[in-house]
Design an enzyme around this catalytic site. Structure first.
Site, PDB file in Angstrom:
ATOM      1  N   PRO A   2       0.764  -1.235   0.000  1.00  0.00           N
ATOM      2  CA  PRO A   2       0.000   0.000   0.000  1.00  0.00           C
ATOM      3  C   PRO A   2       0.802   1.297   0.000  1.00  0.00           C
ATOM      4  O   PRO A   2       1.441   1.640   0.972  1.00  0.00           O
ATOM      5  CB  PRO A   2      -0.819  -0.099   1.293  1.00  0.00           C
ATOM      6  CG  PRO A   2      -0.142  -1.123   2.128  1.00  0.00           C
ATOM      7  CD  PRO A   2       0.975  -1.707   1.354  1.00  0.00           C
ATOM      8  N   GLU A   3       0.710   2.002  -1.080  1.00  0.00           N
ATOM      9  CA  GLU A   3       1.020   3.424  -1.080  1.00  0.00           C
ATOM     10  C   GLU A   3      -0.272   4.089  -1.531  1.00  0.00           C
ATOM     11  O   GLU A   3      -1.302   3.423  -1.611  1.00  0.00           O
ATOM     12  CB  GLU A   3       2.198   3.733  -2.024  1.00  0.00           C
ATOM     13  CG  GLU A   3       3.497   3.099  -1.545  1.00  0.00           C
ATOM     14  CD  GLU A   3       4.721   3.549  -2.330  1.00  0.00           C
ATOM     15  OE1 GLU A   3       4.789   4.745  -2.674  1.00  0.00           O
ATOM     16  OE2 GLU A   3       5.585   2.716  -2.603  1.00  0.00           O
ATOM     17  N   LYS A  58      -2.275   7.743   2.799  1.00  0.00           N
ATOM     18  CA  LYS A  58      -2.481   6.294   2.907  1.00  0.00           C
ATOM     19  C   LYS A  58      -3.528   5.945   3.952  1.00  0.00           C
ATOM     20  O   LYS A  58      -3.727   4.773   4.268  1.00  0.00           O
ATOM     21  CB  LYS A  58      -1.151   5.614   3.268  1.00  0.00           C
ATOM     22  CG  LYS A  58      -0.016   5.954   2.320  1.00  0.00           C
ATOM     23  CD  LYS A  58       1.310   5.479   2.850  1.00  0.00           C
ATOM     24  CE  LYS A  58       2.459   6.096   2.076  1.00  0.00           C
ATOM     25  NZ  LYS A  58       3.768   5.827   2.692  1.00  0.00           N
ATOM     26  N   ARG A 234      15.336   4.132   4.412  1.00  0.00           N
ATOM     27  CA  ARG A 234      14.785   3.139   3.504  1.00  0.00           C
ATOM     28  C   ARG A 234      15.760   2.827   2.379  1.00  0.00           C
ATOM     29  O   ARG A 234      16.511   3.691   1.941  1.00  0.00           O
ATOM     30  CB  ARG A 234      13.470   3.647   2.898  1.00  0.00           C
ATOM     31  CG  ARG A 234      12.477   4.178   3.897  1.00  0.00           C
ATOM     32  CD  ARG A 234      12.021   3.123   4.889  1.00  0.00           C
ATOM     33  NE  ARG A 234      11.415   1.983   4.239  1.00  0.00           N
ATOM     34  CZ  ARG A 234      10.168   1.956   3.771  1.00  0.00           C
ATOM     35  NH1 ARG A 234       9.389   3.001   3.937  1.00  0.00           N
ATOM     36  NH2 ARG A 234       9.693   0.895   3.187  1.00  0.00           N
TER      37      ARG A 234
END
Length: 244
Positions: A2-3, A58, A234
């Site tokens: 999910p983005e 989101k 990240r």
DNA sequence: AGCATTGTTTCACA
DNA sequence: TTGTGAAACAATGC
């Protein structure tokens, strides 16, 4: 997966439950439903009707005649409809008066289900205007990628979309926001929006040309091996030749 | 076995 | 004080 694009797809799917009444709720995953006690969310929702669905970044907001139900998919969450509620990875479920169900499937359990969420989110990535974006991103001394990932600045951009947008804009993810000139910020703004829109059309983040190449490790424009490093916490990949 | 994973929050530190 | 970045969170797959 999910983005923003995946969450928006879930929002669209949720439209089908608008108008239905909630008959039962399964909220017994105390990690996903924290800080609510088991049964607390159920007690607040049962008997109410779904009246609308909204999305910011989101975060998904389900409006009812009672409390607002907030859904977040974390790293691995997704919604299923009209499937058995006892399947593996079911972390939360709602049964409606017509017998249909909505199930939150989330293997890693990093998703969240809450009542009346307090949002600390920036403007949605699809709604933010150029000047605001340039101001927010261009004032930061953090790596520009870290800034893109900050949901309090612009909501909805995740790791893959950030890499995609920076690649399209030909900007090195490690550069500081304050070091970008106006033209670069304009390019980045357009690249973000194009990346989000294309991902929605393609059915998900990471399905783009760069998304595919990101895994393979080669820039799809010039064939140069992608650079890789941690940026903003990240894993980040970029084309060391084009992205400056 | 070890490491990485499309996300967010907390906490230590500058 | 404000901002930044690493660690923690949980579970799976390579």
């Amino acid at each position: 997966m999910p983005e923003l694009p995946e969450v928006d797809r879930a929002r669209a799917a949720l439209e089908r439950v608008v108008g239905r009444r909630i008959e039962a709720v399964g909220d017994h995953d105390s990690f996903v439903c924290r800080p609510f006690a088991p049964g607390e969310i159920a007690a607040a929702l049962v008997g109410h009707e779904i009246v609308g669905v909204r999305r910011t970044g989101k975060q998904l907001l389900v409006d009812t005649t009672g409390p607002v139900l907030g859904l977040h998919f974390g790293m691995s969450g997704s919604l299923r409809f009209d499937v058995p509620t006892d399947e593996r990875f079911t972390r939360f479920w709602v049964r409606f008066d017509d017998g249909g169900t909505m199930v939150l499937r989330d293997p890693r359990r990093l998703g969240r289900v809450v009542l009346d969420p307090v949002q600390r989110l920036g403007e949605d990535a699809l709604l933010v205007d150029g000047p605001t974006f340039r101001d927010l991103v261009g004032r930061s001394r953090a790596p520009v990628k870290a800034r893109l990932l900050d949901q309090a600045v612009v909501a909805g951009i995740g790791n893959l979309l950030a890499d995609e947008a920076l690649w399209r804009a030909r900007i090195d993810p490690r550069r500081r926001g304050v070091d970008l000139d106006r033209a670069e910020l304009v390019h980045l703004y357009r690249a973000v929006r194009a990346s989000v829109r294309d991902a929605m059309a393609a059915g998900g983040s990471g399905r783009s040309r760069f998304g595919t190449a990101r895994k393979a490790g080669v820039c799809p424009r010039d064939g140069v091996p992608l650079a890789s490093a941690k940026v903003g916490g990240r894993t980040t990949r970029w084309c060391p030749r084009e992205q400056r």
